[in-house]
Each structure stands twice: as structure tokens, then as C-alpha cells.
Design an enzyme around this catalytic site. Structure first.
Site, PDB file in Angstrom:
ATOM      1  CE  LYS A 104       2.165  -1.552   2.238  1.00 40.48           C
ATOM      2  NZ  LYS A 104       1.693  -1.416   3.630  1.00 40.48           N
TER       3      LYS A 104
ATOM      4  N   GLY B 131      -0.504  -4.704  -1.241  1.00 43.75           N
ATOM      5  CA  GLY B 131       0.637  -4.233  -2.004  1.00 43.75           C
ATOM      6  C   GLY B 131       1.815  -5.162  -1.850  1.00 43.75           C
TER       7      GLY B 131
ATOM      8  CG  ASP C 213      -2.939  -6.701  10.966  1.00 41.60           C
ATOM      9  OD1 ASP C 213      -3.304  -7.723  11.559  1.00 41.60           O
ATOM     10  OD2 ASP C 213      -2.571  -6.700   9.775  1.00 41.60           O
TER      11      ASP C 213
END
Length: 573
Positions: free
Chosen positions: A172, A156, A307
């Protein structure tokens, strides 16, 4: 998104993108074409890997510089191909961007560029998605909505906006057509994962199918922005007592599975070291805070950011850490943490048997008929790890040792373990960039001591409590020992116990002798049929000569394979 990412959206990379780079975003893009494109990429990569060690594929003498240059060119091609293949492969590239145990450093460096330099999609597409998801025109939802994205990611992009109530926010928006694309791509990638898992060389010690399944789970969850919002709230609650960690607030009235509105919280990207110094921030302190934040997530909360690359961590002007992008999170269940305690106790006591048993319980080690070599390998690791003080250990070195041992042993590291080690390695790299003297293991030492003692000797979850449980187990085992001995003697008397002795060295010698004998026979065949072909050709029996030559060639090919097998067996320890 950090402010350092904002300029990346305006200039995605040195390459200029064309419409052909966005063909994966077309709804009519078919499965057969995706299959052809993906397998063409994989086959070319395998072909390049095969050519890499072939001297004849280089011009002139093979040098280290030539090999490095070839790896660099291949790495750039992989990165550009991942961008062309779209979000699935961009995300896979991100997942492997810190897996130096699987790929050369050139590949890792190029794949890491996928984290920030991703092309944006048009404002019209973003506007259409926002209005379809939230059910109202953009001007009714937001007082202002910047059509130019602040940053673009694989799944995105982020636009700055302002609510009618005056709050500064970021919106977002998910890329168009992701669900259909994921369905096609992941089914194709499953076949590729199966191929690598069954490969005699690449499949050993690596759970490709487990990594694939975990990637599928994470990707499907990551494109559900409501799930990401819940993760952000959970993460913020875990750090509510610490003013040195900031997490953007979610505006749930402006959220849907494909749109997420968050508090605007700009900062300096944690890997922009010059900007941090210009802002007067203490880089050594930031390195320690980064390690503390992740260790607290892992050891205290059991809920961690899976992440934590530099694009997802920024620093506020006051020196607090800002975390972004909570689509990829990991969890360690309480039962797993209890089993990990057994592993830690075994490591502290250098007890390879206890470590091996706990790894089997965790599912990180597959039981085989003869566990002796595995036990010796674990003992070797324990002995070498304890040779140096804990604070001098390196996450990267420990990871390399683990993967080196796993290569020849029945280890099957769970995918969650892979993501944890990847995150540790990433944070260690970021920490060393902030402070050259930073050592992740030294930063982890207080947490390890707290985990072992839990700050209270009477705590049933601490080391004393664990040792008490171990003593209870030993007592139970001791009480049952006479009955087990009696059962064993009964089975021995009935002939139910068989003892099988196998000499690996003898087997190897016999196998080599058989191969040498077979190679001798094929050598004679090659010589006989080559001589026959020559004589028949001299007497102008052309077809018979060709037949003999073909048989000689086939025999020669089989002989070559036998010689390579013998040579490989000779190199085995």
C-alpha cells in the site's frame, strides 16, 4: 483489498480522467486557488439547494419526477467535484456516504461510489515513494512488483508483489503530496464547518465542529501507515480466537509512514451477492457473521472499525470474513462504557430521568435551564421504542427518531456516536442485501442480553452489580436528603430562591400580536409612499417620485419578511 476491487482500478469510473483532475496533486498548487475552488463548490451547492424549492426554477409544472431528476444530477456533480478536488474531499465524501440523515438518498448513492472508483496515480510516483521511504531500490525489496495497481483508494493504492522469501504480499503506497494538501484543505474546511454550525437551520442538533475535529484526527492518523499497521495487529489479536475472521498480517520490515506491506489475502467483496452464491457461500450466515463481528468489536473490545463499507470487507472461499483498511478505527474508553451501562439500565427501566442524566455525563446532551421538554422527548422515544419487540426494531428507524428529536433539542451527539451509527446503518444495509429477512436489532439481541447480565449474576459489571450500585446511590441520597431539605428551607427564608414562571404559548401570542401590529404599520407606509410616488410622477417631479418609490420598496421588503415570520410562527406546534 478484495479481488472485486481489482477491476475497479483498471476502470475507475465512466468518466475519463484528464490531467486537470490531478491538479490537487501538484506541489505548487496554492492555498488561494484551493480556497477559491472549495468555496466555489460550497456556494454552488448552497445555491442549488436554494433553487430546489423554487417553483419558478423548473420548466412547467413542478413534479416529484423533476425534483428527483434534479437531485440525481446534483449528486453526480457532487461526486465528480469531490474526485476533482482530491483526497480530502474523497474521504469526506466517504464519511458522508451513509449519512442518510443529512443528505438525500441520491447523494448517498453517488457518494458511495467514491469508495471503489478512485483514479490511480502513476507507477513511477509509487516507485519513487517506496524507494524513498524504505531506503532501497524496489528490485532489492521485492522479487516482483506489479506496476499496475490492484485497487486505488482516496489516500493510496495497492500493488501486488512478492518478497524474496516467496510470500505473496500487497504494498500500500500513499498518494503523493497528501500532507501539504491536507494542511491547506482542512484549514479551509474549518471555516465551512463554523458556518454550518452557526447556521440557524443546519446547526441545530448537529455538532459540525465536533465532526470536523474528529475527521481531522482520523485523517491525520489514517495517512500514518505505521498507525494503520498497529491497528491491524490490534484488530487481529482481538479476533485470534475466531476462525471466521481473517486479518492480513503486517510485514514490519517493509513498512514506513507512507508504505505498508501486508499479507496478500484475496476474497469476494461482501456486496457482490451473485459471486458469493456462485462460490456456494451461505448469504444468511455471512449477514449474521458481519453483525456479530461488529458487535463484538463495539461491546467487548471497545476497538472498532469505523469505516466498514463493503469495499473494506470481503469473504474468503471458505466463508470467513476478511477485513481491510485499518486507518480509520474508533475506540470507546472503559469510563464511557460504564456510563453507557447507566443509559442501558435507564432504557430497560424506561426511566427518562436516568437516561437524561447519563447522556449529560457522556457529553451527548447539553444542560439547559429547563430540561423538562428534553425529558419528555426522551420519554416519548422510550415509549415508542418499547411499543415493538426488540427484534423488530430497525437501526435506520431508531437513528431517524434520534435525529428528529435532536433537531429541536440540545442534543450534541459526539462524533464517535456518529461513526458508530453510520457503521450500524451500513452493516444493516449490507445484511439486508445478503439476506432480505436480516434484522440487525435481532442479531444484536444476544449481545444486549449478555451486556445486561454479563452471563453471571454475581459479576459486579453485570446488571445485578449495576443495580446494587444504583441502590447504594439511592441510600446515600436518602441519608443526605434531610440536610438538603434544610438547606433549601434556609435559602427560601433568606429569599435566595426565585421562582420564574414562563408561558410559552402566551409569549407566542404576544409576539404574533406585535408582529401583526408592525406589519399593519408597514402596510400603511407602503400604501402611502406608493400613492405619493404616483402623484409626484403625474406632476413630473421625477426625483421625488423615485425617492418615494424607493422608500415604498424598502417598506414592502420589510413587510414581506414580517409576513413570512408570522407564517412561520403559525406553523410551529
Amino acid at each position: 483489498m478484495p479481488t472485486s476491487n481489482y477491476s475497479a482500478a483498471a476502470q475507475p469510473s465512466a468518466k475519463s480522467y484528464t490531467n486537470s483532475d490531478y491538479r490537487w496533486n501538484r506541489g505548487s498548487y496554492s492555498r488561494p486557488q484551493r480556497f477559491a475552488d472549495i468555496w466555489a463548490f460550497v456556494l454552488k451547492l448552497l445555491a442549488q439547494r436554494w433553487l430546489y424549492n423554487k417553483a419558478w426554477s423548473y420548466s412547467g409544472e413542478v413534479t416529484t419526477e423533476k425534483k428527483t431528476a434534479r437531485r440525481r444530477r446534483l449528486a453526480v456533480w457532487i461526486r465528480e467535484t469531490c474526485l476533482s478536488l482530491g483526497p480530502t474531499f474523497i474521504k469526506v465524501g466517504q464519511l458522508f456516504s451513509t449519512r442518510a440523515d443529512l443528505f438525500p438518498i441520491e447523494f448517498v448513492e453517488e457518494l458511495s461510489k467514491l469508495q471503489d472508483r478512485v483514479p490511480a496515480f502513476s507507477y513511477q510516483q509509487a516507485k519513487t515513494i517506496v524507494e524513498a521511504e524504505l531506503g532501497r531500490p524496489v528490485q532489492d525489496l521485492y522479487r516482483t512488483f506489479n506496476p499496475i495497481p490492484l485497487a486505488a483508494a482516496s489516500l493510496g493504492q495497492v500493488h501486488r508483489a512478492q518478497l524474496h522469501s516467496g510470500e505473496e504480499v500487497v504494498v500500500k503506497v500513499q498518494r503523493p503530496g497528501l500532507k501539504k494538501l491536507f494542511t491547506i484543505d482542512l484549514s479551509i474546511l474549518k471555516g465551512i464547518a463554523r458556518y454550518f454550525q452557526s447556521h440557524p437551520e443546519w446547526g441545530r442538533g448537529r455538532d459540525w465542529m465536533g465532526i470536523y475535529e474528529e475527521c481531522c484526527r482520523i485523517l491525520w492518523l489514517e495517512i500514518d501507515f505505521l498507525h494503520e499497521g498497529r491497528n491491524a495487529d490490534h484488530f487481529r489479536r482481538n479476533f485470534r480466537q475466531f476462525d471466521w475472521v481473517n486479518v492480513p498480517r503486517v510485514y514490519w520490515r517493509y513498512a514506513s509512514p507512507r508504505v505498508l506491506t501486508l499479507e496478500y489475502m484475496p476474497g469476494i467483496k461482501i456486496s457482490h451477492y451473485e459471486a458469493l452464491e456462485a462460490a456456494g457461500l451461505d448469504r444468511k450466515r455471512l449477514a449474521d457473521l458481519g453483525a456479530q463481528a461488529y458487535l463484538r468489536q463495539l461491546l467487548h473490545d471497545g476497538f472498532f472499525h469505523a469505516d466498514p463499507h463493503p469495499g473494506n470487507i470481503a469473504v474468503s472461499p471458505e466463508g470467513s470474513l476478511i477485513f481491510y483498511d485499518f486507518g480509520m478505527m474508533g475506540q470507546i474508553p472503559p469510563v464511557t462504557r460504564e456510563r453507557l451501562m447507566d443509559t442501558f439500565v435507564g432504557i430497560a427501566q424506561r426511566d427518562a430521568e436516568l437516561v437524561m442524566t447519563s447522556l449529560v455525563d457522556l457529553g451527548a446532551l447539553a444542560e439547559i435551564e429547563d430540561m423538562g421538554p428534553v425529558r419528555r422527548s426522551i420519554q416519548y422515544i422510550l415509549d415508542n421504542m418499547m411499543d415493538k419487540p426488540f427484534e423488530e426494531q430497525s437501526v435506520a428507524a431508531i437513528s431517524d427518531d434520534l435525529y428528529a428529536v435532536a433537531y429541536d433539542q440540545p442534543f450534541r451527539f459526539p462524533a464517535a456516536f456518529t461513526f458508530v451509527m453510520r457503521a450500524f446503518s451500513t452493516l444493516e444495509g449490507v445484511g439486508k442485501g445478503l439476506d432480505p429477512e436480516f434484522n440487525f436489532m435481532e442479531a444484536a439481541k444476544p449481545f444486549a442480553e449478555e451486556l445486561m447480565t454479563n452471563g453471571n449474576s454475581s459479576d459486579p459489571n453485570g446488571l445485578i452489580g449495576e443495580l446494587s450500585r444504583q441502590a447504594a446511590r439511592v441510600g446515600t441520597t436518602a441519608l443526605g436528603l434531610p440536610r438538603r431539605i434544610e438547606d433549601t428551607l434556609d435559602r427560601l427564608d433568606r429569599g435566595d430562591i426565585r421562582v420564574r414562571v414562563r408561558s410559552i404559548e402566551t409569549d407566542r401570542v404576544l409576539r404574533r400580536a406585535a408582529n401583526v401590529s408592525l406589519a399593519t404599520n408597514y402596510t400603511m407606509l407602503v400604501g402611502a409612499f406608493t400613492l405619493s410616488a404616483t402623484l409626484l410622477l403625474v406632476y413630473e417631479f421625477l426625483w421625488l417620485a423615485i425617492s418615494a418609490a424607493v422608500i415604498a420598496a424598502l417598506s414592502g421588503f420589510i413587510l414581506l419578511r414580517l409576513l413570512l415570520r408570522i407564517s412561520r410562527d403559525e406553523r410551529l406546534p
